[in-house]
Design an enzyme around this catalytic site. Structure first.
Site, short mmCIF file in Angstrom:
data_model
loop_
_atom_site.label_atom_id
_atom_site.label_comp_id
_atom_site.label_asym_id
_atom_site.label_seq_id
_atom_site.Cartn_x
_atom_site.Cartn_y
_atom_site.Cartn_z
N GLY A 93 0.83 -1.21 0.00
CA GLY A 93 0.00 0.00 0.00
C GLY A 93 0.86 1.24 0.00
N HIS A 94 1.88 1.24 0.83
CA HIS A 94 2.80 2.38 0.93
C HIS A 94 3.49 2.64 -0.41
CE1 HIS A 94 6.40 4.58 2.43
NE2 HIS A 94 7.06 3.74 1.66
N ARG A 112 -8.00 1.07 8.50
CA ARG A 112 -8.70 1.15 9.79
C ARG A 112 -8.31 2.44 10.48
NH1 ARG A 112 -8.02 -4.82 12.27
NH2 ARG A 112 -5.84 -4.52 11.76
N SER A 117 -1.48 1.49 10.34
CA SER A 117 -1.41 1.96 8.95
C SER A 117 -1.94 3.38 8.81
CB SER A 117 -2.22 1.04 8.04
OG SER A 117 -1.69 -0.24 8.05
N SER A 150 -3.95 -7.27 4.11
CA SER A 150 -3.26 -8.56 4.24
C SER A 150 -4.20 -9.63 3.67
CB SER A 150 -2.94 -8.86 5.70
OG SER A 150 -4.11 -9.20 6.39
N ALA A 152 -5.19 -12.42 4.80
CA ALA A 152 -6.18 -12.89 5.78
C ALA A 152 -7.27 -11.84 5.97
CB ALA A 152 -5.49 -13.19 7.11
N HIS A 175 -2.09 -10.14 -5.43
CA HIS A 175 -1.81 -11.55 -5.17
C HIS A 175 -3.07 -12.31 -5.59
CE1 HIS A 175 0.30 -14.87 -3.61
NE2 HIS A 175 0.16 -14.71 -2.31
N1 LIG Z 1 4.77 -7.46 0.99
C1 LIG Z 1 5.17 -7.93 -0.18
O1 LIG Z 1 6.37 -8.05 -0.43
C2 LIG Z 1 4.16 -8.28 -1.27
C3 LIG Z 1 4.64 -8.47 -2.55
C4 LIG Z 1 3.74 -8.72 -3.58
C5 LIG Z 1 2.39 -8.82 -3.27
N2 LIG Z 1 1.94 -8.68 -2.00
C6 LIG Z 1 0.49 -8.75 -1.73
O2 LIG Z 1 0.01 -7.44 -1.49
C7 LIG Z 1 -1.09 -7.48 -0.58
C8 LIG Z 1 -0.77 -6.58 0.61
O3 LIG Z 1 0.36 -7.10 1.30
P1 LIG Z 1 1.30 -6.18 2.24
O4 LIG Z 1 2.49 -6.99 2.56
O5 LIG Z 1 1.45 -4.85 1.64
O6 LIG Z 1 0.39 -5.93 3.51
P2 LIG Z 1 0.21 -6.78 4.83
O7 LIG Z 1 1.30 -6.43 5.76
O8 LIG Z 1 -0.03 -8.21 4.54
O9 LIG Z 1 -1.17 -6.11 5.27
C9 LIG Z 1 -1.20 -4.96 6.00
C10 LIG Z 1 -2.49 -4.17 5.88
O10 LIG Z 1 -3.67 -4.96 6.19
C11 LIG Z 1 -4.41 -4.23 7.18
N3 LIG Z 1 -5.21 -5.14 7.98
C12 LIG Z 1 -4.80 -6.28 8.60
N4 LIG Z 1 -5.87 -6.86 9.23
C13 LIG Z 1 -6.95 -6.05 8.98
C14 LIG Z 1 -8.33 -6.10 9.32
N5 LIG Z 1 -8.82 -7.12 10.02
N6 LIG Z 1 -9.14 -5.10 8.89
C15 LIG Z 1 -8.65 -4.07 8.15
N7 LIG Z 1 -7.37 -3.98 7.79
C16 LIG Z 1 -6.51 -4.95 8.19
C17 LIG Z 1 -3.36 -3.51 8.00
O11 LIG Z 1 -3.95 -2.42 8.67
P3 LIG Z 1 -3.61 -2.07 10.21
O12 LIG Z 1 -2.27 -1.38 10.21
O13 LIG Z 1 -4.73 -1.19 10.61
O14 LIG Z 1 -3.54 -3.38 10.95
C18 LIG Z 1 -2.41 -3.05 6.89
O15 LIG Z 1 -2.84 -1.86 6.29
C19 LIG Z 1 -1.27 -8.94 -0.21
O16 LIG Z 1 -2.22 -9.51 -1.07
C20 LIG Z 1 0.11 -9.54 -0.48
O17 LIG Z 1 0.08 -10.93 -0.72
C21 LIG Z 1 2.80 -8.37 -0.99
#
Ligand SMILES: NC(=O)c1ccc[n+]([C@@H]2O[C@H](COP(=O)([O-])OP(=O)(O)OC[C@H]3O[C@@H](n4cnc5c(N)ncnc54)[C@H](OP(=O)(O)O)[C@@H]3O)[C@@H](O)[C@H]2O)c1
Length: 400
Positions: A93-94, A112, A117, A150, A152, A175
């Site tokens: 997201g960032h 949220r 975040s 995320s 989940a 993803h």
């Molecule tokens: N990270 C990577 O390297 C990568 C690479 C390629 C693709 N992806 C994909 O990109 C997507 C995002 O991944 P990410 O790594 O950036 O994020 P992440 O760390 O998996 O998710 C974080 C975000 O989810 C929110 N969140 C978690 N539980 C929540 C809930 N119950 N209700 C509302 N918000 C909730 C968090 O908000 P809070 O801060 O409020 O908890 C935060 O903004 C996923 O599909 C992942 O598979 C990730």
């Protein structure tokens, strides 16, 4: 020490530097040898349409899209009637959000209220009520809903979000996890929206830094559902808009299978397991922590792996002594033969949803962050990584 036999000039060359820089540091005979050893296997046959390339990877030809075809003005024109609602502000997201904002597109963030975040988004200059909202409001406002929660959380929030993703909107993922494993995630996408994917091949932090450097990350693109007939073009445009340099076509299913498999294997889990096994044997056989660490991790990450990254495995082999080369060639097939059954078991578990279920069960727990932190601390406390901290502290850049 495998690279003991490296020519001095090659040892000193910045391994991650462009080929021309590396080559200019080599003496003539070494240069000729290294050049012969590093003939690229990829042949590029550029087609007349700018930005679209047919590239032969090993024996198969694939279409690759590049951002050259999508300058800023074209992106702004393409998305002029859109509100890009980016939901979730973790690593992706960032990176994707800031890049979209810098591209001059109409992007809003939904997270949220008052969670970690939200605070980070405010620090990054997103303004509550202007371009920062709670998740529900952002989804309502968006025409392209970028689900970067995320995996989940995507499952957990789906019952509330689905009714807001109305006809004519576009649903975007990074993803394939949620829609592909819909029997487990319950993310059944609405039938009247385009569903697309842009999956950067790296962390969101890298998505941002490469964009700022004027480069771009490699990403996969895919279409899950094409209602408008424009889904693929939208996926390509979104891929460039979030900061990709090159876009490789895949399917949602192939993306999620390969991604879950790769991160559990060579990218993270497998390599960590191999480091631990090698280190532990060295320690059990009487080697010091520094020797065991240097021979397992430091030389790998600082010298040899960057050589593979720069010009391939044969280049790295060629840069090492004949003694190292002989042993490595012999043992690579032993490792492959022994590890292949494990990799097949892993692929089966990815394919049958076992790994997805495990991730959903674990990451949907209220205290998942605390539990991960405990596990990270356990890793940090392992002797190998404590030894690593000491070794890294000796690097000149860490001596100040
Ligand atoms: N990270 C990577 O390297 C990568 C690479 C390629 C693709 N992806 C994909 O990109 C997507 C995002 O991944 P990410 O790594 O950036 O994020 P992440 O760390 O998996 O998710 C974080 C975000 O989810 C929110 N969140 C978690 N539980 C929540 C809930 N119950 N209700 C509302 N918000 C909730 C968090 O908000 P809070 O801060 O409020 O908890 C935060 O903004 C996923 O599909 C992942 O598979 C990730």
């Amino acid at each position: 020490m495998a690279s003991r036999g490296l020519p001095r000039a090659l040892r000193c060359a910045r391994v991650a530097a462009p080929r021309s820089v590396l080559s200019s540091a080599l003496p003539r005979p070494a240069l000729a040898k290294a050049a012969a050893a590093a003939v690229p296997r990829m042949t590029i046959n550029q087609q007349p349409i700018r930005g679209l390339k047919q590239i032969t990877f090993a024996d198969s030809t694939e279409t690759v899209y590049e951002r050259e075809d999508w300058p800023r003005e074209k992106l702004q024109e393409f998305f002029k009637n859109d509100t890009l609602a980016l939901i979730g502000y973790g690593s992706q997201g960032h990176g994707q959000g800031l890049n979209l904002r810098d591209q001059g597109l109409n992007v809003i963030v939904g997270v949220r209220k008052d969670g970690a975040s939200w605070k980070e988004a405010v620090q990054d200059g997103w303004v509550p009520g202007k371009n920062l909202f709670d998740v529900d409001t952002a989804v309502e406002k968006g025409t392209i809903v970028m689900n970067l929660l995320s995996d989940a959380a995507q499952s957990e929030t789906w019952p509330a979000l689905k009714p807001k993703i109305t006809k004519g909107k576009t649903l975007y993922f990074s993803h394939g996890f949620s829609p592909v494993f819909k029997d487990l995630t319950k993310v059944d996408v609405p039938e009247d929206v385009d569903v697309i994917l842009v999956a950067p091949k790296g962390s969101g932090r890298t998505v941002r830094t490469l964009f700022r450097e004027g480069r771009g990350i490699n990403s996969s693109i895919a279409v899950f559902q094409d209602v408008t007939g424009q889904a693929k073009e939208k996926a390509i445009a979104m891929g460039v808009a979030v900061g990709s340099g090159y876009l490789y076509e895949t399917t949602f299913q192939k993306e999620v299978y390969s991604d879950l498999y790769g991160e559990r294997g060579c990218l993270m889990g497998g390599i960590h397991g191999m480091f631990l096994a090698q280190y532990e044997v060295l320690r059990e056989r009487g080697h010091s922590p520094s020797e065991a660490f240097n021979e397992t991790v430091e030389e790998a990450t600082q010298s040899l792996y960057p050589l593979i990254g720069a010009n391939g495995m044969d280049w790295m082999y060629a840069a090492c002594s004949t003694t190292a080369r002989r042993g490595a060639i012999d043992w690579s097939s032993r490792f492959r033969d022994n590890l292949k059954p494990l990799f097949n078991e892993l692929y089966d578990r990815v394919q049958d949803g076992t790994e997805t279920q495990r991730s959903l069960d674990y990451n949907s727990q209220k205290d998942y962050r605390e539990k991960y932190e405990k596990e990270m601390q356990e890793i940090r406390d392992l002797e190998i990584w404590r030894a690593g901290k000491a070794v890294r502290s000796l690097r000149p850049e860490n001596q100040k």
